[in-house]
Design an enzyme around this catalytic site. Structure first.
Site, PDB file in Angstrom:
ATOM      1  N   SER A 183      30.283  -6.640   9.147  1.00 55.89           N
ATOM      2  CA  SER A 183      31.556  -5.935   9.285  1.00 55.89           C
ATOM      3  C   SER A 183      31.351  -4.638  10.037  1.00 55.89           C
ATOM      4  O   SER A 183      30.229  -4.138  10.154  1.00 55.89           O
ATOM      5  CB  SER A 183      32.115  -5.661   7.882  1.00 55.89           C
ATOM      6  OG  SER A 183      32.666  -4.380   7.798  1.00 55.89           O
ATOM      7  N   GLY A 225      40.129 -16.369   1.726  1.00 58.68           N
ATOM      8  CA  GLY A 225      39.899 -15.473   2.864  1.00 58.68           C
ATOM      9  C   GLY A 225      39.321 -16.166   4.095  1.00 58.68           C
ATOM     10  O   GLY A 225      39.699 -17.290   4.443  1.00 58.68           O
ATOM     11  N   GLY A 266      36.332 -17.378   4.644  1.00 57.34           N
ATOM     12  CA  GLY A 266      35.540 -18.584   4.383  1.00 57.34           C
ATOM     13  C   GLY A 266      36.410 -19.821   4.331  1.00 57.34           C
ATOM     14  O   GLY A 266      36.101 -20.853   4.946  1.00 57.34           O
ATOM     15  N   TYR A 295      28.508  -0.828  -0.116  1.00 60.05           N
ATOM     16  CA  TYR A 295      29.084  -1.900   0.707  1.00 60.05           C
ATOM     17  C   TYR A 295      28.623  -1.773   2.162  1.00 60.05           C
ATOM     18  O   TYR A 295      28.180  -2.740   2.781  1.00 60.05           O
ATOM     19  CB  TYR A 295      30.612  -1.859   0.628  1.00 60.05           C
ATOM     20  CG  TYR A 295      31.263  -2.997   1.375  1.00 60.05           C
ATOM     21  CD1 TYR A 295      31.266  -4.277   0.841  1.00 60.05           C
ATOM     22  CD2 TYR A 295      31.853  -2.794   2.621  1.00 60.05           C
ATOM     23  CE1 TYR A 295      31.846  -5.341   1.537  1.00 60.05           C
ATOM     24  CE2 TYR A 295      32.439  -3.845   3.312  1.00 60.05           C
ATOM     25  CZ  TYR A 295      32.436  -5.110   2.769  1.00 60.05           C
ATOM     26  OH  TYR A 295      33.001  -6.152   3.456  1.00 60.05           O
TER      27      TYR A 295
END
Lengths: 291, 271
Positions: free
Chosen positions: A146, A16, A18, A171
């Protein structure tokens, strides 16, 4: 003219955002220290970067960030490597690793997995690497938050959502915690050290995160939704931008998206919430940050 | 005198959830599990989170000598208990014919023998100033004969009957026995993939461990005999009770074998 940093640590660097960040920085001559949970994926990521950039200096470490013991061990392995090979200086730490879990899962420390991986691990690893960051002339701690952090608040009465767990709520809270951490870090350390913290909204990115610890509806929904997302390489641009030295304009801004400062949620600006989360996090990691 | 909550299998998924729930109520804990390392890590985590006193001692509950040693330590330290939560249990899933004799013995020794032994000994180390609450972890599987999980389900049936009988036997002496009968518990990666493999049924019958632990403690405190988490599971249990056991076994057998085939097929295909 901007100059890129010399040495960067990236967690969750095997896939992803990273991995895309690691590839992009390595191609520009930055020393990469990556961390990932799976041995085989670490080996693959390291090989991929070396194949793209044969001259790259890349080191990957295996660590499960759900375990505080492993976060500490990762910190000490990185310290040792940087002392030995990179002049004892770390320029940028990118807290990117994150987990999603459909179910309430307790880590070995007895903490809820998403809170442990998405918030506490970054909090603890930053503490572990602080002495190296302090050696850099212009260090950064970049945490990948996010847009999920909007429209939520800290669930103080049960931070781990132990009794009434809902994947998305846990989350969202963990991503809000990333912003509160970033803000409080700057309040405590930006003036007395050369380190500044930033939080990044990568936008909707086509990665596997929403499908990793989930199944059924959530996995289905994520698969449909993530298809319209941008590529990890596109999302990594903001992170790469924030690593640049000597300085970026509007350096006081905390929250960044598409290489521009954006307005975070009102709740994320609450000084009392940031201070409270900081104290709880210190308590839960058994550490005390002293500048 | 301080008294403690005794939790066996404390480092497993459900054990950790019970430990966290009890610690969040400010109770002091005595934890046991096989690995001293796991117990030590969990203990420091929970102490930092809840600031209660936690004592731990590792024990291989399938070994009578190891159990003797555990209770010797308890005696030496003069510990007393107001809660006993027997969580430790094991299953080696798969057809009976594929199980080794050692695996079958372990299921019986851990699920049955050690639970009986712990319960019997804890009664002599109870805090006499308070009620003693005992929680045994059976399973929804305890209600039915289950092909492919034959020994496990039978061991859980034992725990169910044992607990119900003991509940009435000890009712006059300030002891309550509550038996927890959950469906699948999403505690480990393999348990979670097992639930996914069961598809829609797996999802709707599964409850979070944190929720189950909290509700079970509430039920135990109010002296309830049986707790089946989840309305759907209670309905399934009710419907199951109206059908002859041999018929239930037939349907469960068909369903499990189908799931196993599908699941194994997926692994083989590398999905």
């Amino acid at each position: 003219m901007t100059v890129l940093p010399k040495t960067v640590v990236i967690t969750g660097a095997t896939s992803g955002i990273g991995l895309a960040t690691a590839r992009s920085l390595a191609a520009q001559g930055v020393n990469i220290i990556g961390a990932g949970r799976s041995q085989s994926r670490c080996v693959e990521a390291e090989a991929l970067i070396r194949a793209e950039t044969p001259a790259a200096r890349v080191n990957y470490f295996v660590a499960d960030l759900a375990s505080q013991r492993q976060v500490r061990a990762l910190g000490s392995a990185i310290r040792e490597l940087i002392q030995r090979e990179f002049g004892g200086k770390l320029d940028v730490l990118i807290n990117n690793a994150a987990a999603v879990s459909d179910w309430y899962v307790a880590t070995e420390d007895g903490y809820e997995m998403q809170f442990a991986v998405n918030h506490l691990a970054g909090f603890l690893l930053t503490y572990e690497l602080l002495p190296l960051l302090e050696m850099s002339a212009c260090a950064r701690v970049i945490t990948v938050s996010s847009g999920s952090h909007y429209h939520t608040r800290m669930h103080w009465q049960d931070l781990m959502y132990r009794k009434h767990y809902f994947c998305l709520s846990a989350y969202k809270q963990s991503k809000l915690a990333n912003l509160l951490f970033t803000r409080e870090f700057n309040r405590r350390l930006a003036d007395v050290s050369n380190i500044r913290a930033y939080a990044v909204d990568p936008g909707l990115v086509n990665t596997e995160i929403g499908a990793k610890g989930t199944g059924g509806l959530i996995q289905w929904f994520w698969n449909i939704r993530s298809r319209s997302g941008i590529s990890p390489a596109e999302a990594a641009k903001t992170i790469v931008y924030l690593t640049a030295i000597p300085d970026i304009p509007q350096k006081e801004a905390v929250y960044w998206k598409e290489c521009r400062p954006v307005e975070p949620s009102q709740y994320s600006k609450r000084a009392d919430a940031a201070a409270r989360l900081w104290e709880i996090s210190e308590q839960l990691c058994g550490i005390v940050y002293t500048p | 005198m301080k008294s403690y909550v005794f939790i066996s299998g404390a480092a497993g998924g459900l054990g950790k959830a019970f430990a966290a729930e009890c610690a969040s109520r400010g109770w002091n804990l005595f934890l046991t599990d096989v690995s001293a390392g796991d117990l030590s890590i969990l203990t420091s985590g929970l102490v930092r989170l809840y600031n209660v006193e936690i004592i731990y001692y590792p024990c291989n509950l399938t070994d009578p000598a190891s159990r003797d040693e555990l209770w010797k330590i308890i005696q030496q330290r003069n510990l007393r208990f107001h809660f006993l939560i027997n969580v430790a249990g094991v299953d080696f899933e798969g057809p009976f014919i594929e199980r080794t004799s050692a695996e079958l013995g372990t299921i019986i020794r851990l699920n049955i023998e050690s639970t009986v032994d712990m319960t019997s000994r804890a009664l002599h180390f109870r805090d006499k100033t308070r009620m003693l609450r005992i929680i045994n972890v059976s399973s929804l599987a305890g209600y039915y004969p289950m092909p492919v999980k034959a020994i496990y389900a039978a061991s859980k049936r034992f725990l169910l009957d044992f607990s119900l009988a003991l509940h009435h036997e000890l009712a006059e002496s300030g002891v309550t026995v509550t038996v927890l009968c959950p469906a699948g518990m999403p505690t480990t990666p393999s348990a979670i993939s097992g639930i996914f493999a069961q598809g829609f049924m797996g999802r709707i019958t599964t409850k979070n461990v944190g929720y189950v632990a909290a509700k079970t403690i509430d039920r135990a405190l109010s002296g309830r005999m049986v707790y089946i988490p989840g309305v759907i599971n209670r309905i399934l249990r009710f419907l199951g009770g109206t059908v002859p056991p041999s018929l239930v076994a037939y349907f469960i057998g068909k369903r499990w074998l189908k799931i196993r085939h599908k699941y194994n097929g997926e692994i083989l295909k590398g999905v």
